[in-house]
Design an enzyme around this catalytic site. Structure first.
Site, mmCIF file in Angstrom:
data_model
loop_
_atom_site.group_PDB
_atom_site.id
_atom_site.type_symbol
_atom_site.label_atom_id
_atom_site.label_comp_id
_atom_site.label_asym_id
_atom_site.label_seq_id
_atom_site.Cartn_x
_atom_site.Cartn_y
_atom_site.Cartn_z
ATOM 1 N N TYR A 1 -13.099 -4.442 -21.746
ATOM 2 C CA TYR A 1 -14.477 -3.920 -21.749
ATOM 3 C C TYR A 1 -14.945 -3.722 -23.196
ATOM 4 O O TYR A 1 -16.024 -4.174 -23.590
ATOM 5 C CB TYR A 1 -14.538 -2.601 -20.972
ATOM 6 N N GLY B 1 -10.916 3.767 -8.859
ATOM 7 C CA GLY B 1 -10.387 2.534 -9.436
ATOM 8 C C GLY B 1 -10.895 1.275 -8.752
ATOM 9 O O GLY B 1 -10.279 0.222 -8.835
ATOM 10 N N ASP C 1 -23.815 3.832 -14.797
ATOM 11 C CA ASP C 1 -23.188 4.555 -13.683
ATOM 12 C C ASP C 1 -23.775 5.954 -13.501
ATOM 13 O O ASP C 1 -24.078 6.379 -12.384
ATOM 14 C CB ASP C 1 -21.673 4.666 -13.911
ATOM 15 N N SER D 1 -17.605 3.643 -9.540
ATOM 16 C CA SER D 1 -18.030 4.775 -10.373
ATOM 17 C C SER D 1 -17.652 6.134 -9.825
ATOM 18 O O SER D 1 -18.461 7.066 -9.790
ATOM 19 C CB SER D 1 -19.540 4.737 -10.610
ATOM 20 N N THR E 1 -25.224 -5.445 -19.011
ATOM 21 C CA THR E 1 -26.507 -5.461 -19.717
ATOM 22 C C THR E 1 -26.869 -4.071 -20.245
ATOM 23 O O THR E 1 -27.705 -3.957 -21.136
ATOM 24 C CB THR E 1 -27.618 -5.940 -18.768
HETATM 25 C C1 GLA Z 1 -18.906 -0.138 -16.063
HETATM 26 C C2 GLA Z 1 -19.575 0.737 -17.117
HETATM 27 C C3 GLA Z 1 -21.088 0.563 -17.095
HETATM 28 C C4 GLA Z 1 -21.494 -0.906 -17.136
HETATM 29 C C5 GLA Z 1 -20.693 -1.714 -16.115
HETATM 30 C C6 GLA Z 1 -20.938 -3.184 -16.226
HETATM 31 O O1 GLA Z 1 -19.258 0.309 -14.787
HETATM 32 O O2 GLA Z 1 -19.252 2.085 -16.903
HETATM 33 O O3 GLA Z 1 -21.671 1.274 -18.162
HETATM 34 O O4 GLA Z 1 -21.353 -1.429 -18.417
HETATM 35 O O5 GLA Z 1 -19.300 -1.487 -16.236
HETATM 36 O O6 GLA Z 1 -22.236 -3.489 -15.874
#
Ligand code: GLA
Length: 380
Positions: free
Chosen positions: A222, A120, A170, A124, A36
């Protein structure tokens, strides 16, 4: 050895003296609100107790060296442009670049890093690294950079320097979270509200299940999800999918020809609403009742956004069968970790249930632990 003494030890070993200070920034789990962020919607992460620590000391102007306990050789760089520093050092180099691009006089620095955030796993680790370095350089240089503006700079480092098209979730979590709170973030305005998140007081615990599934096609998938959402917003004539409300959803879906795109839109619109509903329940002191929202979020990621893999689906099912109130994958997807909301005394049984299910599928065994909401990036 702790992550703190490891970072200090690496600093002494590489640079031969004592660091000026230590800065720490956490990994995160996202309680709810997945994909989102780049749709300018809502997210609700909290900070992990696991952190990345940067031991930092001065260097001549325009010179930076980074070393870490997870790489043999230090990397030195001057003033660079995107693409000039690659590999893990592109994260700190990107932070220096983004700060300079924003007009800040970034002090030269020698940096030694150590981390306890699993790499991984969708927790984050890269944002933790960026946030520790950015906070250290901001403090050391006395830069006039308010906390609420910092995540966007670290995100810019990741987007434009490292080259990953991620949102602001993150870095916001790593820098703006507070202990015992979940961070309700509006990804359009960057306004936050600190939401009480003391599960233990309610007899509850949050279990993290690292699926240990190998990440596959993460970057391409992604980017494809992001493009699909942005294309849909354009067709619907809105700035971002955040602007489609649940009441508008049926009409919006009727205007889209492509079934895949319809499902992507449905995930984002319903997920934003689930974040709002979760926040309302937590504020009302009813944390147990967020369980079904977590599980619905997982189903939406599995069926509509199509970002789960067998290992995370099996972990969710096993946790629910063992009595969890709710469970969902957290993070960008295609592997990573599952969260399960459980009664405090159910951790061992839930872990056993997941391990048994994994053994039955011949999956690599999961790694499980319970987490509480820790602090955001800070000097320690
Ligand atoms: C990864 C991205 C974030 C976010 C999530 C999904 O962690 O770094 O910015 O988009 O995926 O919510």
């Amino acid at each position: 050895m702790t992550v703190t003494s490891d970072a200090t030890g690496r600093y002494r070993e590489v640079y031969g003296d004592e660091p000026t200070g230590l800065w720490a920034a956490p990994g995160r789990v996202n309680l709810i609100g997945e994909h989102t962020d780049y749709n300018e919607g809502f997210v609700l992460p909290f900070a992990l107790p696991q952190r990345t620590v940067a031991a930092v000391g001065p260097a001549p102007a325009g010179e930076w060296t980074v070393s870490s306990t997870f790489a043999d050789e230090p990397v030195s760089f001057g003033i660079t442009e995107p693409g000039e520093v690659t590999g893990w050092a592109s994260y700190p180099a990107g932070v220096v670049w983004a700060l300079r691009e924003a007009g800040f006089d970034v002090p030269g620095a020698r940096i030694a890093l150590s981390s306890e955030v699993p790499v991984g796993s969708g927790l984050s680790s890269s944002a933790a690294l960026e946030s520790a370095v950015l906070t250290a350089l901001t403090d050391l240089g006395g830069l006039d950079l308010p906390l609420e503006k910092r995540p966007a700079l670290a995100q810019r480092a990741e987007n434009a320097y490292v080259g990953a098209p991620t949102g602001i979730l993150d870095q916001s979590a790593s820098m703006r979270c507070q202990p015992g709170r979940a961070l309700f973030l509006d990804c359009r305005t960057y306004e936050v509200e600190q939401i009480p998140f003391d599960l233990a007081a309610a007899g509850l615990a949050m279990l993290v299940i690292n699926s240990n599934a190998p990440h596959q096609h993460v970057d391409g998938e992604y980017g494809a999800r992001r493009k699909s959402c942005e294309d849909a917003a354009r067709i619907l004539g809105v700035r971002a999918l955040r602007d489609v409300t649940p009441d508008d959803l049926d009409a919006a879906l009727a205007r889209l020809d492509d079934d895949v795109m319809r499902r992507r839109v449905r995930h984002i619109v319903t997920e934003d609403q689930r974040v709002l509903d979760t926040v309302a329940l937590l504020k009302a002191g009813r944390p147990r009742e967020i369980g079904p929202l977590l599980t619905a979020s997982h189903a939406s990621m599995r069926d509509d956004f199509e970002i789960t893999v067998a290992q995370v689906d099996v972990a969710v099912e096993a946790a629910l069968s063992a009595g969890a109130y709710g469970a969902r994958m957290t993070g960008g997807g295609f592997g990573g970790c599952v969260l399960a909301l459980i009664d405090t005394d159910r951790a061992a049984d839930t872990i056993k249930a997941v391990e048994t299910a994994y053994a039955g599928h011949r999956f690599t065994a999961p790694t499980c632990w319970t987490v509480t909401a820790g602090p955001g990036a800070t000097r320690i």
